[in-house]
Design an enzyme around this catalytic site. Sequence first.
Site, PDB file in Angstrom:
ATOM      1  N   HIS A 145       0.695  -1.265  -0.015  1.00  0.00           N
ATOM      2  CA  HIS A 145       0.023   0.210  -0.039  1.00  0.00           C
ATOM      3  C   HIS A 145       0.786   1.240  -0.031  1.00  0.00           C
ATOM      4  O   HIS A 145       0.677   2.120  -0.902  1.00  0.00           O
ATOM      5  CB  HIS A 145      -0.778  -0.133   1.212  1.00  0.00           C
ATOM      6  CG  HIS A 145      -1.644   1.238   1.495  1.00  0.00           C
ATOM      7  ND1 HIS A 145      -2.760   1.646   1.137  1.00  0.00           N
ATOM      8  CD2 HIS A 145      -1.220   2.389   1.960  1.00  0.00           C
ATOM      9  CE1 HIS A 145      -3.201   2.473   1.428  1.00  0.00           C
ATOM     10  NE2 HIS A 145      -2.168   3.245   2.191  1.00  0.00           N
ATOM     11  N   GLU A 146       1.861   1.331   0.714  1.00  0.00           N
ATOM     12  CA  GLU A 146       2.839   2.405   0.927  1.00  0.00           C
ATOM     13  C   GLU A 146       3.481   2.756  -0.314  1.00  0.00           C
ATOM     14  O   GLU A 146       3.848   3.737  -0.703  1.00  0.00           O
ATOM     15  CB  GLU A 146       3.674   2.375   2.334  1.00  0.00           C
ATOM     16  CG  GLU A 146       2.916   2.447   3.507  1.00  0.00           C
ATOM     17  CD  GLU A 146       1.851   3.641   3.781  1.00  0.00           C
ATOM     18  OE1 GLU A 146       2.238   4.660   3.098  1.00  0.00           O
ATOM     19  OE2 GLU A 146       0.840   3.408   4.358  1.00  0.00           O
ATOM     20  N   GLU A 151      -6.120   7.067  -1.071  1.00  0.00           N
ATOM     21  CA  GLU A 151      -6.163   5.760  -0.057  1.00  0.00           C
ATOM     22  C   GLU A 151      -6.827   4.692  -0.620  1.00  0.00           C
ATOM     23  O   GLU A 151      -6.336   3.488  -0.821  1.00  0.00           O
ATOM     24  CB  GLU A 151      -6.861   5.988   1.186  1.00  0.00           C
ATOM     25  CG  GLU A 151      -5.807   6.911   2.201  1.00  0.00           C
ATOM     26  CD  GLU A 151      -4.419   6.611   2.396  1.00  0.00           C
ATOM     27  OE1 GLU A 151      -4.513   5.349   2.510  1.00  0.00           O
ATOM     28  OE2 GLU A 151      -3.727   7.510   2.108  1.00  0.00           O
ATOM     29  N   HIS A 205       1.557   4.290  -2.977  1.00  0.00           N
ATOM     30  CA  HIS A 205       1.816   5.842  -2.953  1.00  0.00           C
ATOM     31  C   HIS A 205       2.905   6.227  -3.716  1.00  0.00           C
ATOM     32  O   HIS A 205       2.825   7.305  -4.371  1.00  0.00           O
ATOM     33  CB  HIS A 205       1.629   6.344  -1.543  1.00  0.00           C
ATOM     34  CG  HIS A 205       0.216   6.154  -0.776  1.00  0.00           C
ATOM     35  ND1 HIS A 205      -0.948   6.969  -1.281  1.00  0.00           N
ATOM     36  CD2 HIS A 205      -0.051   5.608   0.625  1.00  0.00           C
ATOM     37  CE1 HIS A 205      -1.887   6.760  -0.252  1.00  0.00           C
ATOM     38  NE2 HIS A 205      -1.239   6.004   0.717  1.00  0.00           N
TER      39      HIS A 205
END
Length: 281
Positions: A130-131, A204, A134
């Site tokens: 997930h990070e 997100e 980003h």
Amino acid sequence: MNTLKTAFLLTALTLFLIFIGAYFGGRNGMILAFIVAAGMNFFSYFYSDKLALSMYRAQPVTREQLPRVYQIVERILPRMALPMPKIYVIPSDSPNAFATGRNPNHAAVAVTQGILNLLNDEELEGVLAHELGHVRNRDILTSSIAATLAGAITLLAQTARFASIFGGGNRDGRRGMDGGGIFMLILAPIAATLIQLAVSRSREYEADATGAHVTGNPYALASALQKLDAYSKRLPMQASPSTAHLFIVAPFISGASFANLFSTHPPMARRIERLTGRAPM
């Protein structure tokens, strides 16, 4: 699209700073606000990541110190065509994580000690994917700039507030503030936050989708989010509102209430439902 959103965010927040400066200080205030905005933009681009990391006392770790995280990250990177980010650990028992930096070549991923203790390897892989999502989606520059400029707007509003209390005057030279001045002090931090949220909420969802796709295991990420949501409420992380949007779980997020209007993340139940196709139990 992300580049356009970044440009919009910088322009909108800069213009808002100038508008506040003009309202409280006339032409001189506008010029001062423009200089501050230009300085903040420069600082945000080159140093916002270092500021965010230092705020939470994040410490860099080597492969020897944290082989578990390095092995997971190195397994993910080829699937995203990303260079190795710097890895940091935040000395906090509250489970959380965030990514920062101005581009993939200058990226950093920070995890708390709490998240390392809480999640199993599959769940941690989902969080790190997930990070890194980003990073790949170029969200980290916008998020870092939003944190710095939103904080600047809030600080400017607070400075004007104290100036009015301790001898300042309004535009007509009278002591105290008129209704418009009070309205501006209320509007400034809210407007900065809302501009920031307009960007971060949708991102997100995108990072969740990226993490699930790259790992091929949306249920592991959903399980991690459910754990993080529950444990972060028991052990809330002390964080600045201007940087809360950086984290995978917002430190100040609450249940379905009016506060969600100012939440930096979508509702956790909605994020989990989008990952798994069903609402969490």
